[in-house]
Design a protein around this motif. Structure first.
Motif, PDB file in Angstrom:
ATOM      1  N   UNK A 277      10.003  54.483 -41.390  1.00  0.00           N
ATOM      2  CA  UNK A 277       9.984  55.616 -40.467  1.00  0.00           C
ATOM      3  C   UNK A 277      10.491  56.892 -41.120  1.00  0.00           C
ATOM      4  N   UNK A 278      11.450  56.774 -42.027  1.00  0.00           N
ATOM      5  CA  UNK A 278      11.977  57.972 -42.690  1.00  0.00           C
ATOM      6  C   UNK A 278      10.933  58.632 -43.581  1.00  0.00           C
ATOM      7  N   UNK A 279       9.969  57.843 -44.046  1.00  0.00           N
ATOM      8  CA  UNK A 279       8.890  58.403 -44.883  1.00  0.00           C
ATOM      9  C   UNK A 279       7.703  58.826 -44.025  1.00  0.00           C
ATOM     10  N   UNK A 280       7.111  57.868 -43.308  1.00  0.00           N
ATOM     11  CA  UNK A 280       5.871  58.147 -42.586  1.00  0.00           C
ATOM     12  C   UNK A 280       6.085  58.906 -41.279  1.00  0.00           C
ATOM     13  N   UNK A 281       7.286  58.804 -40.702  1.00  0.00           N
ATOM     14  CA  UNK A 281       7.594  59.563 -39.498  1.00  0.00           C
ATOM     15  C   UNK A 281       8.672  60.606 -39.777  1.00  0.00           C
ATOM     16  N   UNK A 282       8.914  60.882 -41.041  1.00  0.00           N
ATOM     17  CA  UNK A 282       9.929  61.853 -41.419  1.00  0.00           C
ATOM     18  C   UNK A 282       9.411  62.822 -42.466  1.00  0.00           C
ATOM     19  N   UNK A 283       9.417  62.399 -43.703  1.00  0.00           N
ATOM     20  CA  UNK A 283       8.994  63.264 -44.807  1.00  0.00           C
ATOM     21  C   UNK A 283       7.561  63.758 -44.609  1.00  0.00           C
ATOM     22  N   UNK A 284       6.648  62.856 -44.246  1.00  0.00           N
ATOM     23  CA  UNK A 284       5.237  63.235 -44.141  1.00  0.00           C
ATOM     24  C   UNK A 284       4.908  63.939 -42.828  1.00  0.00           C
ATOM     25  N   UNK A 285       5.781  63.800 -41.855  1.00  0.00           N
ATOM     26  CA  UNK A 285       5.512  64.416 -40.547  1.00  0.00           C
ATOM     27  C   UNK A 285       5.527  65.941 -40.661  1.00  0.00           C
ATOM     28  N   UNK A 337      17.171  58.850 -52.128  1.00  0.00           N
ATOM     29  CA  UNK A 337      15.960  59.468 -52.678  1.00  0.00           C
ATOM     30  C   UNK A 337      15.344  60.433 -51.667  1.00  0.00           C
ATOM     31  N   UNK A 338      15.406  60.061 -50.391  1.00  0.00           N
ATOM     32  CA  UNK A 338      14.865  60.940 -49.345  1.00  0.00           C
ATOM     33  C   UNK A 338      15.732  62.187 -49.195  1.00  0.00           C
ATOM     34  N   UNK A 339      17.051  62.010 -49.270  1.00  0.00           N
ATOM     35  CA  UNK A 339      17.958  63.162 -49.229  1.00  0.00           C
ATOM     36  C   UNK A 339      17.671  64.091 -50.408  1.00  0.00           C
ATOM     37  N   UNK A 340      17.481  63.521 -51.578  1.00  0.00           N
ATOM     38  CA  UNK A 340      17.164  64.314 -52.766  1.00  0.00           C
ATOM     39  C   UNK A 340      15.879  65.120 -52.558  1.00  0.00           C
ATOM     40  N   UNK A 446      21.072  63.532 -40.836  1.00  0.00           N
ATOM     41  CA  UNK A 446      21.231  62.105 -41.142  1.00  0.00           C
ATOM     42  C   UNK A 446      20.224  61.216 -40.416  1.00  0.00           C
ATOM     43  N   UNK A 447      19.964  61.397 -39.110  1.00  0.00           N
ATOM     44  CA  UNK A 447      18.970  60.538 -38.464  1.00  0.00           C
ATOM     45  C   UNK A 447      17.584  60.661 -39.070  1.00  0.00           C
ATOM     46  N   UNK A 448      17.215  61.875 -39.495  1.00  0.00           N
ATOM     47  CA  UNK A 448      15.896  62.071 -40.111  1.00  0.00           C
ATOM     48  C   UNK A 448      15.820  61.341 -41.444  1.00  0.00           C
ATOM     49  N   UNK A 449      16.910  61.406 -42.205  1.00  0.00           N
ATOM     50  CA  UNK A 449      16.949  60.693 -43.488  1.00  0.00           C
ATOM     51  C   UNK A 449      16.940  59.188 -43.265  1.00  0.00           C
ATOM     52  N   UNK A 450      17.673  58.753 -42.237  1.00  0.00           N
ATOM     53  CA  UNK A 450      17.818  57.322 -42.000  1.00  0.00           C
ATOM     54  C   UNK A 450      16.623  56.652 -41.376  1.00  0.00           C
ATOM     55  N   UNK A 451      15.953  57.346 -40.435  1.00  0.00           N
ATOM     56  CA  UNK A 451      14.831  56.684 -39.758  1.00  0.00           C
ATOM     57  C   UNK A 451      13.782  57.662 -39.238  1.00  0.00           C
ATOM     58  N   UNK A 452      13.699  58.829 -39.836  1.00  0.00           N
ATOM     59  CA  UNK A 452      12.660  59.770 -39.443  1.00  0.00           C
ATOM     60  C   UNK A 452      12.730  60.132 -37.975  1.00  0.00           C
ATOM     61  N   UNK A 453      11.567  60.167 -37.343  1.00  0.00           N
ATOM     62  CA  UNK A 453      11.512  60.531 -35.930  1.00  0.00           C
ATOM     63  C   UNK A 453      11.374  59.313 -35.034  1.00  0.00           C
ATOM     64  N   UNK A 454      11.665  58.137 -35.577  1.00  0.00           N
ATOM     65  CA  UNK A 454      11.632  56.925 -34.772  1.00  0.00           C
ATOM     66  C   UNK A 454      12.774  56.921 -33.782  1.00  0.00           C
ATOM     67  N   UNK A 455      12.447  56.862 -32.494  1.00  0.00           N
ATOM     68  CA  UNK A 455      13.464  56.878 -31.431  1.00  0.00           C
ATOM     69  C   UNK A 455      14.428  58.048 -31.648  1.00  0.00           C
ATOM     70  N   UNK A 456      13.859  59.204 -31.978  1.00  0.00           N
ATOM     71  CA  UNK A 456      14.617  60.337 -32.488  1.00  0.00           C
ATOM     72  C   UNK A 456      15.675  60.852 -31.518  1.00  0.00           C
ATOM     73  N   UNK A 457      15.282  61.059 -30.273  1.00  0.00           N
ATOM     74  CA  UNK A 457      16.215  61.629 -29.294  1.00  0.00           C
ATOM     75  C   UNK A 457      17.431  60.735 -29.084  1.00  0.00           C
ATOM     76  N   UNK A 458      17.223  59.430 -29.119  1.00  0.00           N
ATOM     77  CA  UNK A 458      18.335  58.491 -28.965  1.00  0.00           C
ATOM     78  C   UNK A 458      19.246  58.524 -30.191  1.00  0.00           C
ATOM     79  N   UNK A 459      18.666  58.724 -31.361  1.00  0.00           N
ATOM     80  CA  UNK A 459      19.462  58.753 -32.585  1.00  0.00           C
ATOM     81  C   UNK A 459      20.304  60.022 -32.717  1.00  0.00           C
TER      82      UNK A 459
END
Length: 504
Positions: A277-285, A337-340, A446-459
C-alpha cells in the motif's frame, strides 16, 4: 458497623478536602462512559477485518463462522471464548492491548463463575474506561494546576475526549482504544513523577511501563520511540542520583527491547500489506511518472500491473502475494527506502502532508454501523461536541497552514519555557509537551510511508488525538497567563499564592 461508617466518613472527608474537583470531573466522565458504552443501545465499532489480531490473545472468536454474519457492518457485543489464552503472553502481531483483553476475559469469567463462555465486549470497555479515568485523575492532580486550571482542564477533557468519536473505540478490538487510554496514562504517570521533589523509584517504573504500553499499542506508534528516548534522556540529565540513573537506563533499555519485540512480531503478511500500500497506494498515487518512480525505487516496471489494485484482490491473475512479488518486489522495498524517496522529492512529500491535513479529523456522528443490528437509535445519549465542532469549522480542521502555524507557536513557547525556567519540573514538563507535538506532527507523513492511503483516515487517529491534547494544553496555558496577570495586578508578587503561580 460504626467502625466501617467512621472509615467511610473519613475517606469521604479526605476526598472532599483534597480531590473534590478531580472527583466531580471523574464522576461526570463516568456517567458519560456508562450511558454511551454500557447502557443499551450501546455504541461501538464494527469489525473491518482487523479484530482477529487482538482477539487471538483473549482466546476469543466470532460466534458465527459465516463471513456475511461477521462482516455485516453492525456492532457485535458477544463473542465466544474458545480457549482462554491467559498464559499466551507473546506471539505474532503483538500489541499492548492484548494484556488488557486478557484482564477483561479473566474478569468476565470470574464474574460468571467460569461457567459462561459468551464474552461481552463491554467487559473490555470497562477495562479501557478504568485506565482512562486513572489517566485523567493523574493529569488533574498535577501540582502545577491551580483549582481554576483543574476545572478548565477537566471541562476540556469532558467536552473533547468523551466525544463519541473517541470513546466508541472502547467497545471494539481496534488498537485506537489502547492508544487513547495509554497516552493519557503515560502523560499522567509522567506528571506524577516530575511533580515529586524526591520521587521514589516506583514512580519511574510506572512511567516506563505506561510509555512501553503506549508505544506498542499500535505498530504505527513504534517509530515514536525515537522521540520518547529524548524524554528519557531528559530524565537522566535532571535526576542525578545513582539509583535514579540506573533505573532510567534499565527502563530505557527494557522499553526499547519491548518495542523491538513488537516490531519483529509483525507477520510477513502485515508487513507485505503495508509495503504494497505504501508503494501502489502511496508513492504512485497521484504521480505523473509512476513507471519512473518504480524504477527509482529499484523495482521492475512490470509491477505497474498492480497499480490501483487492492492488496486483498487475490482472485485475479495478478496476486499481490504471488511468486514474482515475493521474490522481486517486497525484498527491495522498505519504509526507509520510501522515506528516502520522499526526501529526494520534497514536492511529493509536501503533497502527502497536505493530503494528511485534508483527511484529518474525519469524525462522524454514529450511524447504524455503530449499533448492534436493529438497535440504531437517533435518541441515544452521547457527547458529540468535538465532532460537531469539526463539522462546523471544516476549513480550520483540514487546513495544513493552520496545523503548521499552531505547531510553530506551540513549539516556540515550549522552548521558551525550557530555556527560561530553572525549575526541573517545568523543564521536564516541556519535554513531554514536545513529545506530544512530535507524536502528532510526525503523523502527517508516517502513515503514508507505512501504508500509503490504505485505511488512511483511520491511520491519522494519533494526529487527531495529539493535536486535541495540544489544543487543551494551549487553552490551559492561556488561562494560566490570565491568572498570573490578574493576581499581579491585584496583589503583586509579594503574595505567596501569586508567587507560586509565577513560578510556573
Amino acid at each position: 458497623m460504626l467502625h466501617i461508617t467512621g472509615i467511610f466518613k473519613k475517606f469521604s472527608s479526605h476526598i472532599k478536602d483534597k480531590y473534590l474537583i478531580e472527583s466531580v470531573i471523574l464522576i461526570i466522565i463516568s456517567i458519560i462512559l456508562l450511558k454511551v458504552l454500557f447502557i443499551n443501545p450501546i455504541i461501538g465499532k464494527c469489525d473491518n477485518g482487523d479484530f482477529d489480531r487482538l482477539m487471538t490473545y483473549g482466546g476469543i472468536s466470532n460466534i458465527s463462522k459465516n463471513y456475511n454474519d461477521i462482516y455485516n457492518k453492525f456492532l457485535h457485543t458477544n463473542y465466544l471464548i474458545t480457549s482462554p489464552n491467559i498464559f499466551f503472553v507473546f506471539g505474532k502481531d503483538w500489541v499492548s492491548e492484548s494484556i488488557l483483553l486478557k484482564i477483561a476475559v479473566v474478569i468476565f469469567l470470574y464474574a460468571h463463575n467460569f461457567s459462561n463462555y459468551i464474552f461481552d465486549i463491554r467487559y473490555l470497555a470497562f477495562v479501557y474506561s478504568s485506565i482512562f479515568l486513572l489517566g485523567v485523575f493523574l493529569i488533574l492532580k498535577f501540582n502545577k494546576l491551580s483549582p481554576i486550571l483543574k476545572c478548565i482542564s477537566g471541562i476540556f477533557i469532558i467536552l473533547f475526549f468523551t466525544d463519541v468519536s473517541y470513546i466508541e473505540y472502547f467497545n471494539s478490538f481496534f488498537g485506537e482504544a489502547g492508544t487513547i487510554v495509554f497516552f493519557f496514562l503515560n502523560i499522567g504517570t509522567y506528571l506524577m513523577l516530575i511533580s515529586k521533589e524526591k520521587p521514589k523509584i516506583r514512580y519511574f517504573v510506572y512511567f516506563f511501563v505506561t510509555s512501553a504500553c503506549f508505544l506498542t499499542s499500535k505498530s504505527q506508534e513504534l517509530p515514536l520511540l525515537v522521540f520518547m528516548l529524548i524524554v528519557y534522556l531528559g530524565l537522566f540529565i535532571f535526576y542525578k542520583g545513582k539509583q535514579y540513573r540506573k533505573c532510567i537506563l534499565i527502563g530505557s533499555v527494557i522499553v526499547t527491547m519491548v518495542c523491538a519485540m513488537a516490531y519483529f512480531s509483525l507477520t510477513d503478511t502485515m508487513n507485505e500489506n503495508n509495503i504494497y500500500q505504501s508503494v501502489f497506494l502511496g508513492v504512485l498515487r497521484g504521480s505523473n511518472h509512476p513507471r519512473k518512480d518504480l524504477t527509482e525505487l529499484g523495482v521492475n516496471e512490470k509491477f505497474m500491473a498492480f497499480y490501483g489494485k487492492s492488496f486483498y484482490n487475490r482472485k485475479s491473475s495478478k496476486d499481490p502475494l504471488g511468486k514474482d512479488m515475493l521474490r522481486e518486489f517486497y525484498p527491495k522495498i522498505s519504509p526507509v527506502k520510501i522515506l528516502d524517496f520522499y526526501i529526494k522529492h520534497p514536492n511529493r512529500m509536501w503533497e502527502k502532508i497536505k493530503d494528511s491535513a485534508s483527511n484529518a479529523y474525519s469524525f462522524s456522528i454514529p450511524g447504524s454501523w455503530n449499533f448492534t443490528k436493529d438497535e440504531y437509535s437517533t435518541n441515544k445519549f452521547m457527547n458529540t461536541f468535538r465532532t460537531k465542532l469539526i463539522k462546523r469549522y471544516p476549513k480550520l480542521h483540514h487546513n495544513i497552514y493552520a496545523f503548521i502555524g499552531f505547531s510553530v507557536i506551540y513549539f516556540v513557547i515550549c522552548i521558551f519555557y525550557f530555556i527560561k525556567s530553572k525549575e526541573r519540573s517545568v523543564r521536564l514538563l516541556t519535554l513531554m509537551l514536545l513529545f506530544i507535538l512530535a507524536s502528532g506532527s510526525s503523523q502527517f507523513i508516517l502513515p503514508v510511508i507505512g501504508s500509503g492511503y490504505g485505511d488512511f483516515q483511520k491511520h491519522l487517529f494519533l494526529l487527531n488525538l495529539s493535536y486535541d491534547i495540544m489544543f487543551g494544553v494551549a487553552i490551559v496555558w492561556f488561562a494560566h497567563v490570565i491568572e498570573v496577570m490578574f493576581f499581579k495586578l491585584k496583589y503583586g508578587f509579594n503574595d505567596k499564592l501569586t508567587y507560586n503561580i509565577k513560578k510556573l
